[in-house]
Design a protein around this motif. Structure first.
Motif, short mmCIF file in Angstrom:
data_model
loop_
_atom_site.label_atom_id
_atom_site.label_comp_id
_atom_site.label_asym_id
_atom_site.label_seq_id
_atom_site.Cartn_x
_atom_site.Cartn_y
_atom_site.Cartn_z
N HIS A 172 -4.03 -3.65 -9.98
CA HIS A 172 -3.51 -2.86 -8.87
C HIS A 172 -4.51 -1.74 -8.58
O HIS A 172 -4.33 -0.60 -9.03
N MET B 30 0.03 -2.33 -3.77
CA MET B 30 -1.10 -1.66 -4.44
C MET B 30 -2.09 -2.65 -5.05
O MET B 30 -3.06 -2.23 -5.69
N ARG B 31 -1.89 -3.93 -4.86
CA ARG B 31 -2.90 -4.91 -5.28
C ARG B 31 -4.11 -4.91 -4.34
O ARG B 31 -5.18 -5.40 -4.71
N PRO C 75 -8.22 0.23 -2.61
CA PRO C 75 -7.92 1.52 -1.95
C PRO C 75 -8.70 1.67 -0.66
O PRO C 75 -9.84 1.21 -0.53
N GLN D 169 -2.97 6.29 -5.46
CA GLN D 169 -1.62 6.70 -5.06
C GLN D 169 -1.06 7.75 -6.03
O GLN D 169 -0.41 8.72 -5.60
N SER E 298 -5.17 0.19 -6.17
CA SER E 298 -4.74 1.38 -5.43
C SER E 298 -3.81 2.29 -6.23
O SER E 298 -3.46 3.38 -5.76
N LEU E 299 -3.40 1.86 -7.42
CA LEU E 299 -2.45 2.68 -8.20
C LEU E 299 -3.03 4.04 -8.58
O LEU E 299 -2.35 5.06 -8.40
N TYR F 9 4.86 6.63 -10.34
CA TYR F 9 3.45 6.29 -10.47
C TYR F 9 2.91 6.73 -11.83
O TYR F 9 2.16 5.99 -12.49
N VAL G 189 6.32 -2.02 -3.56
CA VAL G 189 5.27 -1.01 -3.69
C VAL G 189 4.17 -1.50 -4.63
O VAL G 189 2.97 -1.33 -4.38
#
Length: 480
Positions: free
Chosen positions: A24, A436-437, A440, A30, A26-27, A70, A432
């Protein structure tokens, strides 16, 4: 009551600088984005005047609850515990460098804030975030109760009073649930400060439960409201309507107050062990003193209800003895049975009147009112009842007043009324997580913000406009 916590502040931090997440990507971005919102919200809340901080508590709660899923996802991926197949896979790159400014730690320099604490583990970041959320719930309970103690406006109605106490109780139980979850969660490394140490968290859990138990009594206790109305120039109902309380509930309320005193004693015992070397210091003396004052006020309130129970049964002399036992718990001396209640004369009476007026001004301005654990409020009620019953006993009943010691030895055990529900940590929804996979859409840069106590970012590049550093001299100009 409840305790006026000061919310901590924190530095900026980029999760991408210390962690990577291949499943993921983008984790980390975020998490950094939502943490930045939390940091900015805490900074703005701190800079508000004390009287204006209550409306911003809901914003602080909302931002923390948005950030926590998160942070919990990252912490769970790093903990090595079994996770679902679609859970994020996080790999550490470098040791994180996170700073928080504690607020419960004892400050060695009076008049200055405690120094910032450096954290190197997401476990400690989670402890600070969750404990801040719990402290915010406690402050929200204070905000709900504040109108009940104001004497500069008309008193609130019965319905409003019941609603305010129910709201405050719910917030305190939510705080106790979070403290219970934190105190039972083992940390991966020693705590750097007492704010998030297990003894302090256990003490806060017991304290929140004690305060919620006292609110269950306050909900049906007419005497504090009667005393407040007597001091309120906008209300005259106390002149013709005496407070009334059923006999059966008086004994029940006394045992509830004893349960609150037992929880406060547990909190005091936990705080006495929170100043070990592993926790990096000791807890602020004001917080320790508040816990002890709450224990004394709870026992004094229990004595008052035992006295009310005796007086309703026709034993006014025993009731007066119970009231004097309660006054002894809060530190008010009575030299003999013939002593009349009036707060004393001379300098002692002036000092008492001044302290009461100062507490009323704190309530009006929204400052740290109730920091004595309710000792002043309970003292007012005890002295009002003692003056009334002593006059009644001297003129009509003439019953003997027994000694206080044997009565205190007959005190029963406390009775619980609340049960702490297990805290359910928030989790990210499958939608969600799936979103996030994707990689970014921007870089995870937090800028040059070492602390949330600073007003603006400090640009290390000289010049008035960014990107124009080449047009400015950086050396010392020469003369020809």
């Amino acid at each position: 009551m409840p305790y006026p916590f000061v919310l901590p502040t924190t530095s900026s931090f980029s999760f991408s600088s210390s962690f990577t997440c291949e499943s993921h990507p983008s984790l980390p971005l975020q998490a950094s984005t939502h943490r930045g919102v939390v940091r900015d919200t805490l900074k703005k809340h701190k800079r508000l005047p004390p009287a204006s901080q209550a409306p911003s508590l809901s914003t602080v709660t909302a931002t923390l609850q948005t950030y926590l899923p998160y942070l919990l996802a990252l912490d769970a991926a790093l903990s090595g515990k079994p996770t679902p197949a679609d859970a994020p896979s996080v790999t550490p790159k470098t040791t994180p460098q996170i700073e928080w400014r504690p607020t419960l730690s004892s400050n060695l320099l009076p008049g200055r804030e405690p120094p910032r604490i450096k954290l190197h583990s997401l476990d400690h970041e989670l402890l600070f975030a969750l404990s801040t959320l719990a402290n915010t719930h406690t402050l929200q309970s204070r905000a709900a109760l504040q109108p009940l103690y104001q004497t500069t406006t008309a008193p609130v109605g019965t319905t409003h009073r019941q609603t305010a106490i129910s709201t405050a109780s719910r917030h305190l139980l939510d705080a106790a649930s979070i403290y219970d979850y934190l105190s039972s969660t083992p940390a991966s490394s020693p705590c750097p400060c007492p704010d998030i140490s297990p003894p302090t968290l256990r003490a806060q859990r017991a304290l929140a439960l004690a305060e919620a138990t006292l609110l269950a009594v306050l909900k049906d206790d007419p005497y504090p409201a009667a005393v407040a109305q007597a001091r309120n120039p906008h209300d005259t109902e106390w002149m013709y309507k005496a407070p009334d309380i059923p006999k059966v509930r008086a004994h029940l309320f006394a045992r509830l107050c004893l349960a609150a005193a037992e929880h406060a004693a547990q909190a005091a015992a936990a705080l006495s062990g929170s100043g070990s070397a592993s926790s990096g210091g000791k807890v602020n003396e004001g917080f320790v003193r508040y816990v002890e004052d709450l224990r004394r006020a709870s026992r004094a309130r229990a004595c008052r209800f035992f006295g009310i129970d005796a007086e309703l049964g026709g034993e006014t002399g025993v009731g007066i003895a119970w009231l004097r036992a309660g006054l002894g718990e809060v530190g008010v001396e009575r030299k003999g049975d013939a002593t009349k209640s009036g707060g004393g004369g001379g300098l002692k009476g002036l000092r008492k009147e001044w302290s009461e007026r100062r507490e009323d001004k704190k309530v009006e301005r929204g400052l740290d009112w109730g920091a004595d654990g309710g000792v002043l409020e309970e003292t007012r009620v005890l002295e009002m009842l003692e003056a009334k019953w002593v006059k009644q006993n001297d003129t009509m009943l003439t019953q003997p007043i027994p000694p206080v010691g044997p009565l205190l030895a007959q005190m029963p055990s406390g009775r619980e009324i609340h049960t702490i529900k297990p805290y359910q940590p928030p989790v990210l929804s499958p939608e969600v997580l799936e979103a996030m996979r994707a990689p970014p859409d921007r870089s995870d840069e937090v800028g040059n913000y070492p602390s949330s106590d600073e007003e603006t970012a400090v640009d290390s590049v000289p010049g008035a406009f960014p990107g124009r550093s080449a047009e400015y001299r950086t050396g010392t100009p020469g003369y020809f």
